[in-house]
Design an enzyme around this catalytic site. Structure first.
Site, PDB file in Angstrom:
ATOM      1  CE  LYS A 207     111.447 136.782 123.241  1.00  0.00           C
ATOM      2  NZ  LYS A 207     110.309 137.175 124.077  1.00  0.00           N
ATOM      3  CD  GLU A 213     117.684 151.158 120.019  1.00  0.00           C
ATOM      4  OE1 GLU A 213     117.329 150.101 119.440  1.00  0.00           O
ATOM      5  OE2 GLU A 213     116.873 151.994 120.467  1.00  0.00           O
ATOM      6  N   GLY A 268     111.281 140.047 127.426  1.00  0.00           N
ATOM      7  CA  GLY A 268     112.565 140.744 127.572  1.00  0.00           C
ATOM      8  C   GLY A 268     112.827 141.209 128.998  1.00  0.00           C
ATOM      9  NE  ARG A 269     107.310 143.916 130.425  1.00  0.00           N
ATOM     10  CZ  ARG A 269     106.865 143.683 129.201  1.00  0.00           C
ATOM     11  NH1 ARG A 269     107.706 143.772 128.172  1.00  0.00           N
ATOM     12  NH2 ARG A 269     105.610 143.374 128.973  1.00  0.00           N
ATOM     13  CD  GLU A 354     109.098 147.006 127.527  1.00  0.00           C
ATOM     14  OE1 GLU A 354     109.747 146.070 128.012  1.00  0.00           O
ATOM     15  OE2 GLU A 354     109.477 147.643 126.536  1.00  0.00           O
ATOM     16  CG  HIS A 385     121.140 165.105 151.347  1.00  0.00           C
ATOM     17  ND1 HIS A 385     121.271 165.834 152.508  1.00  0.00           N
ATOM     18  CD2 HIS A 385     121.430 163.815 151.686  1.00  0.00           C
ATOM     19  CE1 HIS A 385     121.658 165.036 153.492  1.00  0.00           C
ATOM     20  NE2 HIS A 385     121.756 163.802 153.020  1.00  0.00           N
ATOM     21  CE  LYS A 513     111.685 148.073 119.267  1.00  0.00           C
ATOM     22  NZ  LYS A 513     111.636 146.626 119.372  1.00  0.00           N
TER      23      LYS A 513
HETATM   24  O1  LIG Z   1     116.262 141.485 123.096  1.00  0.00           O
HETATM   25  P1  LIG Z   1     115.783 142.311 121.964  1.00  0.00           P
HETATM   26  O2  LIG Z   1     114.980 141.529 120.982  1.00  0.00           O
HETATM   27  O3  LIG Z   1     116.926 143.039 121.311  1.00  0.00           O
HETATM   28  O4  LIG Z   1     114.817 143.392 122.550  1.00  0.00           O
HETATM   29  C1  LIG Z   1     115.255 144.414 123.391  1.00  0.00           C
HETATM   30  C2  LIG Z   1     114.086 145.222 123.908  1.00  0.00           C
HETATM   31  O5  LIG Z   1     113.432 145.781 122.792  1.00  0.00           O
HETATM   32  C3  LIG Z   1     112.163 146.317 122.915  1.00  0.00           C
HETATM   33  O6  LIG Z   1     112.015 147.558 122.478  1.00  0.00           O
HETATM   34  C4  LIG Z   1     111.232 145.806 123.932  1.00  0.00           C
HETATM   35  O7  LIG Z   1     110.314 146.777 124.294  1.00  0.00           O
HETATM   36  C5  LIG Z   1     111.957 145.287 125.149  1.00  0.00           C
HETATM   37  O8  LIG Z   1     111.051 144.548 125.918  1.00  0.00           O
HETATM   38  C6  LIG Z   1     113.113 144.412 124.738  1.00  0.00           C
HETATM   39  O9  LIG Z   1     113.738 143.892 125.869  1.00  0.00           O
END
Ligand SMILES: O=P(O)(O)OC[C@H]1O[C@H](O)[C@H](O)[C@@H](O)[C@@H]1O
Length: 548
Positions: A207, A213, A268-269, A354, A385, A513
């Site tokens: 986004k 990452e 995002g989620r 989250e 199990h 972060k």
């Molecule tokens: O889609 P992006 O901007 O790369 O974000 C990826 C993710 O990063 C974060 O750390 C948020 O906590 C998430 O909610 C998000 O989905």
């Protein structure tokens, strides 16, 4: 809204908890022959049996009162009309719009018909998916694309991965979809080893286009592409992006027509329904992606319109509050009896923890109650199990959601009946348990001596009276999977509303972060670390020594 503890229904529930404590669920069934029927309800292809809960008529009525008193009706209206219910970021929360565009003409938010934007993005996705599936899209050497690697993390990874996996029976043959998320180099290295640069396309899903990452993995993929026959000019044939940051994606080398938009009104989620779900559409085709959206929309409509007494997200959400806040349940387990849904608990864990892992009310005051539980779980029967021992005899109360389809995509022998039997027997065992007398009799039947019976029988006692919900559907299809995930999204919102918190920001993630960047800089430089705590200093030194 302030603390829910001030609400009349909350206080009544606290008193009522004392009454319910002395009641065994089994007796609730014994005294009400209609209990199962009464506490079973349906929506969007799903049946919820919530009869196996520590709740009687009074409980359910108080829980409904609580939802009302907490302002859930207004909150739902706010969500569906685009009010800025994400107050700390001053944003609307419109994942519901992403799945309404086929059923509804307009949803005007801040002067814009957001459904037009959604529809135009879906058209862009249709074209892209069609080009890939038909082979019209060629790699730099003229070959068809056979593999798509989606690079993203968090919401830009887990939802699409879990849904693509859940819909495995619908996967088309032409293009295989893979996912890379972790900054751990082993993730992307392992994936790239399986890929051919001539026939691989990367979708960078971010986004913000600013997530460490994702950018590191996207750079590694581009380096690999350039080192293995690709060129700067052909990057655009092998890389596409989903992002609200078009500028940064273009700088990376994507062609503007291969950048799919995202909006700040999609968290995002909650984003798998947007172009972030492109890997799903590539995996199962656009018709199935539309069916997924439609299933979720059915659940949205149910949530928006059904009376609270029959409303699945409200029932499940309020029952969750009942256990978390009035029975001190610290966790909540999700156990899908469906192989393809095995990763679903991880997605719901992200969604819920989250969203509701918060300690401040909307007005900024600290909460006075517990909020989100720890969500966990895994596929049945495997868990039986392993960790089910704790569910049956551990000291903690763990409410469970069992999720199962009535028919399998892979009917073989009596596997599905066995699977289903296990699902039902687990919820039954959690409720009925085993008394000391039963344990003693069992041992007597095996010929045990009186001494052995005395020694062993207490260990075999299972208290029972442990709550669960059972969610059933005819079959896991794009529509029912869509509805299921939407159900959990709304359940999260119901609980967030009752607790009076903002379910749609995630400030807690930020600190990690920022500190991560600081420590990274220290690991790769000769910085003076004396100002840091001694533990962190020593760990940094250990890393540096290992590199030298
Ligand atoms: O889609 P992006 O901007 O790369 O974000 C990826 C993710 O990063 C974060 O750390 C948020 O906590 C998430 O909610 C998000 O989905």
């Amino acid at each position: 809204m302030g603390s829910p503890t001030k609400l009349t229904a909350w206080k009544k529930l606290a008193d009522h908890q004392q009454e319910i404590n002395s009641v065994d669920m089994k007796s609730l069934f014994e005294t009400d022959s209609k209990r199962a029927e009464k506490y079973t309800t349906h929506a969007a292809g799903w049946t919820l049996d919530y009869a196996k809960n520590r709740a009687n008529e009074k409980t359910f009525s108080l829980l409904t009162d609580l939802a009302k008193e907490a302002g859930l009706e207004t909150a739902i209206k706010g969500m569906f009309t685009g009010a800025h219910i994400n107050n700390t970021e001053d944003r609307s929360v419109l994942h519901i719009a992403l799945r309404a565009s086929q059923a509804q003409e307009s949803l005007i938010v801040d002067g814009i018909n957001v459904l037009d934007e959604v529809r135009s993005t879906l058209k862009q996705m249709e074209k892209f998916v069609e080009q890939l599936h038909s082979g019209e899209w060629k790699g730099y050497s003229g070959k068809n694309i056979t593999d798509v690697v989606s690079i993203g993390i968090g919401g830009s990874y887990l939802g699409p991965k879990v849904v693509a996996e859940a819909l495995t029976p619908y996967a088309q043959e032409q293009v295989k979809v893979h996912f890379v998320a972790n900054i751990d180099g082993s993730d992307i290295t392992g994936k790239l080893k399986q890929m051919n640069p001539e026939t691989t396309l990367f979708v960078v899903a971010s986004k913000t286009f600013g997530t460490l990452e994702t950018l590191s993995n996207a750079n590694a993929a581009r380096d690999w592409f350039l080192a293995n026959g690709g060129s700067q000019e052909t990057v655009s044939k092998h890389f596409a992006a989903v992002s609200s940051n078009v500028k940064k994606a273009v700088e990376f080398g994507m062609a503007e027509e291969n950048i799919f938009p995202m909006w700040d009104w999609v968290g995002g989620r909650y984003s798998l329904w947007s172009a972030i779900g492109l890997p799903i559409a590539i995996a199962v085709g656009m018709d199935n992606f539309y069916a997924l959206l439609d299933g979720a929309h059915q659940m949205d409509e149910h949530f928006r319109t059904a009376p609270f007494e029959k409303n699945l997200p409200v029932i499940m959400g309020t029952l969750g509050v009942w256990y978390i806040n009035f029975h001190n349940a610290q966790t909540h387990a999700l156990i899908p009896y469906d192989h393809y849904l095995r990763a679903m608990p991880a997605h719901i864990q992200q969604l819920d923890m989250e969203s509701n892992g918060k300690a401040n009310l909307l007005n900024g005051d600290g909460v006075e109650t517990d909020t989100a539980p720890i969500i966990w779980g895994g596929a049945g029967t495997n868990g039986q199990h392993a960790y089910h021992q704790l569910l049956h005899q551990g000291t903690r109360l763990v409410p469970v959601d069992f999720i199962a389809p009535l028919a399998s995509h892979n009917p073989i022998g009596d596997h599905h009946a066995q699977l289903f039997a296990n699902c039902l027997s687990q919820s039954q065992a959690l409720m009925v348990g085993k008394t000391l007398e039963q344990a003693q009799q069992e041992l007597r039947d095996t010929g045990a001596t009186a001494e052995q019976i005395d020694a062993i029988a207490p260990h075999k006692v299972i208290k029972g009276n442990r709550p669960s919900n059972t969610l059933l559907t005819d079959k896991m299809t794009p529509a029912t999977v869509g509805a299921l995930i939407a159900l959990y999204e709304h359940r999260t919102f119901v609980q967030g509303t009752i607790w009076g918190i903002n379910s749609f920001d995630q400030w807690g993630v930020e600190l990690g972060k920022v500190l991560g960047t600081d420590i990274f800089n220290r690991l790769v430089s000769d910085s003076d670390n004396s100002g840091l705590d001694a533990s962190t200093q020593a760990l940094i030194e250990a890393f540096k020594k290992a590199q030298s």
